[in-house]
Design a protein around this motif. Structure first.
Motif, PDB file in Angstrom:
ATOM      1  N   UNK A   1     -18.028  31.208  69.872  1.00 18.82           N
ATOM      2  CA  UNK A   1     -19.431  31.371  69.553  1.00 18.82           C
ATOM      3  C   UNK A   1     -20.271  31.605  70.800  1.00 18.82           C
ATOM      4  N   UNK A   2     -20.030  30.822  71.845  1.00 18.17           N
ATOM      5  CA  UNK A   2     -20.791  30.975  73.083  1.00 18.17           C
ATOM      6  C   UNK A   2     -20.528  32.336  73.720  1.00 18.17           C
ATOM      7  N   UNK A   3     -19.251  32.750  73.734  1.00 16.56           N
ATOM      8  CA  UNK A   3     -18.893  34.039  74.324  1.00 16.56           C
ATOM      9  C   UNK A   3     -19.505  35.176  73.513  1.00 16.56           C
ATOM     10  N   UNK A   4     -19.425  35.060  72.182  1.00 23.34           N
ATOM     11  CA  UNK A   4     -19.987  36.103  71.322  1.00 23.34           C
ATOM     12  C   UNK A   4     -21.493  36.206  71.505  1.00 23.34           C
ATOM     13  N   UNK A   5     -22.162  35.077  71.617  1.00 21.56           N
ATOM     14  CA  UNK A   5     -23.611  35.093  71.770  1.00 21.56           C
ATOM     15  C   UNK A   5     -24.001  35.730  73.107  1.00 21.56           C
ATOM     16  N   UNK A   6     -23.240  35.401  74.144  1.00 20.55           N
ATOM     17  CA  UNK A   6     -23.506  36.011  75.437  1.00 20.55           C
ATOM     18  C   UNK A   6     -23.253  37.510  75.390  1.00 20.55           C
ATOM     19  N   UNK A   7     -22.244  37.937  74.633  1.00 25.30           N
ATOM     20  CA  UNK A   7     -21.936  39.365  74.496  1.00 25.30           C
ATOM     21  C   UNK A   7     -23.091  40.100  73.820  1.00 25.30           C
ATOM     22  N   UNK A   8     -23.604  39.530  72.740  1.00 25.30           N
ATOM     23  CA  UNK A   8     -24.710  40.186  72.045  1.00 25.30           C
ATOM     24  C   UNK A   8     -25.974  40.217  72.910  1.00 25.30           C
ATOM     25  N   UNK A   9     -26.158  39.182  73.723  1.00 21.66           N
ATOM     26  CA  UNK A   9     -27.299  39.195  74.645  1.00 21.66           C
ATOM     27  C   UNK A   9     -27.133  40.313  75.670  1.00 21.66           C
ATOM     28  N   UNK A  42     -18.746  26.035  62.680  1.00 22.72           N
ATOM     29  CA  UNK A  42     -17.392  25.494  62.579  1.00 22.72           C
ATOM     30  C   UNK A  42     -17.172  24.413  63.628  1.00 22.72           C
ATOM     31  N   UNK A  43     -17.603  24.694  64.854  1.00 19.84           N
ATOM     32  CA  UNK A  43     -17.461  23.699  65.921  1.00 19.84           C
ATOM     33  C   UNK A  43     -18.291  22.457  65.633  1.00 19.84           C
ATOM     34  N   UNK A  44     -19.538  22.670  65.202  1.00 21.12           N
ATOM     35  CA  UNK A  44     -20.406  21.532  64.923  1.00 21.12           C
ATOM     36  C   UNK A  44     -19.908  20.737  63.718  1.00 21.12           C
ATOM     37  N   UNK A  47     -17.175  18.374  64.701  1.00 20.60           N
ATOM     38  CA  UNK A  47     -17.683  17.260  65.488  1.00 20.60           C
ATOM     39  C   UNK A  47     -18.494  16.296  64.635  1.00 20.60           C
ATOM     40  N   UNK A  48     -19.130  16.769  63.569  1.00 20.49           N
ATOM     41  CA  UNK A  48     -20.106  15.953  62.835  1.00 20.49           C
ATOM     42  C   UNK A  48     -19.548  14.666  62.227  1.00 20.49           C
ATOM     43  N   UNK A  49     -18.507  14.563  61.464  1.00 24.98           N
ATOM     44  CA  UNK A  49     -17.569  15.544  60.950  1.00 24.98           C
ATOM     45  C   UNK A  49     -17.884  15.874  59.480  1.00 24.98           C
ATOM     46  N   UNK A  50     -17.938  17.146  59.171  1.00 22.27           N
ATOM     47  CA  UNK A  50     -18.204  17.588  57.799  1.00 22.27           C
ATOM     48  C   UNK A  50     -16.904  17.710  57.013  1.00 22.27           C
ATOM     49  N   UNK A  51     -17.007  17.546  55.700  1.00 19.37           N
ATOM     50  CA  UNK A  51     -15.870  17.801  54.824  1.00 19.37           C
ATOM     51  C   UNK A  51     -15.553  19.302  54.874  1.00 19.37           C
ATOM     52  N   UNK A  82     -26.785  17.435  66.274  1.00 12.69           N
ATOM     53  CA  UNK A  82     -27.719  17.946  67.285  1.00 12.69           C
ATOM     54  C   UNK A  82     -27.515  19.443  67.481  1.00 12.69           C
ATOM     55  N   UNK A  83     -26.257  19.878  67.460  1.00 11.00           N
ATOM     56  CA  UNK A  83     -25.967  21.294  67.628  1.00 11.00           C
ATOM     57  C   UNK A  83     -26.584  22.142  66.531  1.00 11.00           C
ATOM     58  N   UNK A  84     -26.544  21.644  65.293  1.00  2.92           N
ATOM     59  CA  UNK A  84     -27.161  22.388  64.192  1.00  2.92           C
ATOM     60  C   UNK A  84     -28.667  22.548  64.429  1.00  2.92           C
ATOM     61  N   UNK A  85     -29.303  21.458  64.854  1.00  2.00           N
ATOM     62  CA  UNK A  85     -30.758  21.489  65.063  1.00  2.00           C
ATOM     63  C   UNK A  85     -31.132  22.313  66.282  1.00  2.00           C
ATOM     64  N   UNK A  86     -30.350  22.195  67.333  1.00  2.00           N
ATOM     65  CA  UNK A  86     -30.706  22.825  68.618  1.00  2.00           C
ATOM     66  C   UNK A  86     -30.288  24.282  68.707  1.00  2.00           C
ATOM     67  N   UNK A  87     -29.165  24.641  68.070  1.00  2.00           N
ATOM     68  CA  UNK A  87     -28.637  25.983  68.200  1.00  2.00           C
ATOM     69  C   UNK A  87     -28.693  26.779  66.898  1.00  2.00           C
ATOM     70  N   UNK A  88     -28.046  26.271  65.848  1.00  2.00           N
ATOM     71  CA  UNK A  88     -27.870  27.065  64.627  1.00  2.00           C
ATOM     72  C   UNK A  88     -29.191  27.458  63.991  1.00  2.00           C
ATOM     73  N   UNK A  89     -30.099  26.520  63.815  1.00  2.00           N
ATOM     74  CA  UNK A  89     -31.354  26.826  63.125  1.00  2.00           C
ATOM     75  C   UNK A  89     -32.258  27.763  63.925  1.00  2.00           C
TER      76      UNK A  89
END
Length: 337
Positions: A1-9, A42-44, A47-51, A82-89
């Motif tokens: 995700x980080x690499x892809x985001x940097x690529x699109x930037x 997926x990463x978040x 970590x959360x951990x979601x079902x 925190x990742x959902x709030x800080x990054x995804x949204x």
């Protein structure tokens, strides 16, 4: 995700960057946001951990020493939400709304499924571990309500759950040091021989349940109030999970502290010593103080939440995204229009 985001930037600006402020300046189409949102989420979710990525958590708590469980529950789990709030949204507002129904459904499964499993456990530590999954589900509901109340409540609940779950695992550790077991069947009647321990456990457990005027109530109430604006069904099912939380928590307390003292070893147990009191009393104070006066934290949380929602609203390119946020009674400030 980080690499892809940097690529699109790089594709948009000709430069590479991992600065989140640079990423927030991009306006990506929905077709691009969807794979990026899924990669980050997926990463978040793990970590959360979601079902269904939750299975590592009870095992980790079961194998970890007391300090490991305290750090895992109080700090590390919150990195996912925190990742959902800080990054995804803020980075992918359209994709966040596009997948909001799926994320809320996953949160409901976390709440109800984990509550049933917690009730069936025979190990005190495992009950607290599964209750953590249920609480993280409530946080997810608040986040994907995308309302000021819901996200503020979710952030508050991250903090409150860290305090409460850390305190509970600490208390279980105190008991394990004395008896080297965490099974319900090995206890009963502890309130008679360990009254201070029973009182502190009760205070922290009530905070976990979300009793009014305790720290857990504020975050749960605001999270459910936020999702109620989007879906009555989600709010109802989330509330059902909280009721179930009270059932398995009170069942834990009943089996551990009430009834006859069957095992002779329990009759000689010592109550909390000075060191243990110095570590658990501040947690008990926070459980009550932040439940009575939640604005001590909310006044610091709400400005950041408002700013994030305004960023989402301004970056949204889909009509559905703006409609979803307006349904949550979100109002854009005049200078943000």
């Amino acid at each position: 995700g980080l690499v892809a985001m940097s690529y699109f930037y790089h594709e948009a600006t000709g430069e590479y960057s991992f600065n989140i402020l640079d990423w927030q300046s991009l306006s990506l189409p929905l077709s691009t946001q969807i794979p990026l949102f899924l990669a980050f989420s997926l990463a978040f979710a793990i970590k959360t951990p979601c079902f269904p990525f939750h299975t590592w958590l009870p095992y980790a708590h079961g194998q970890a020493p007391t300090i490991g469980s305290v750090l895992l529950a109080a700090v590390l789990l919150k990195m996912g939400t925190y990742g959902f709030v800080r990054f995804s949204l803020p980075l992918f507002p359209d994709a966040s709304v596009h997948f909001s129904g799926m994320m809320c459904a996953v949160a409901i499964v976390m709440i109800i499924y984990a509550s049933f499993i917690a009730f069936a456990q025979k190990d005190i530590k495992q009950v607290i571990a599964y209750s953590s999954i249920a609480h993280m589900g409530v946080i997810m509901l608040g986040i994907f309500s995308m309302s000021r109340e819901g996200i503020s409540g979710a952030v508050f609940l991250m903090i409150s759950h860290g305090i409460v779950s850390g305190g509970l695992f600490m208390l279980v550790g105190f008991l394990y040091d004395r008896r080297h077991t965490k099974l319900f069947s090995e206890f009963g009647g502890l309130a008679r021989v360990m009254p201070l321990y029973a009182f502190c456990f009760c205070v922290v457990l009530l905070g976990s349940i979300g009793l009014p005027l305790t720290i857990g109530f504020v975050g749960e109430f605001l999270s459910l109030a936020g999702i109620f604006k989007i879906s009555f069904s989600y709010a109802l099912l989330g509330g059902l999970g909280i009721i179930m939380g009270a059932i398995y928590s009170m069942n834990l307390y009943k089996k551990t502290f009430f009834g006859a003292i069957v095992h002779e070893e329990n009759k000689k147990l010592s109550d909390l010593n000075r060191t243990e009191l110095c570590s658990i009393v501040p947690i008990c104070v926070l459980v009550v103080a932040l439940g009575v006066a939640p604005n001590l934290m909310l006044k610091s949380i709400e400005p950041s939440v408002t700013q994030s929602l305004e960023l989402m609203f301004n970056k949204a390119s889909q009509t559905a995204t703006r409609a979803y946020m307006e349904k949550a009674n979100f109002k854009v400030r005049s200078d943000a229009k």
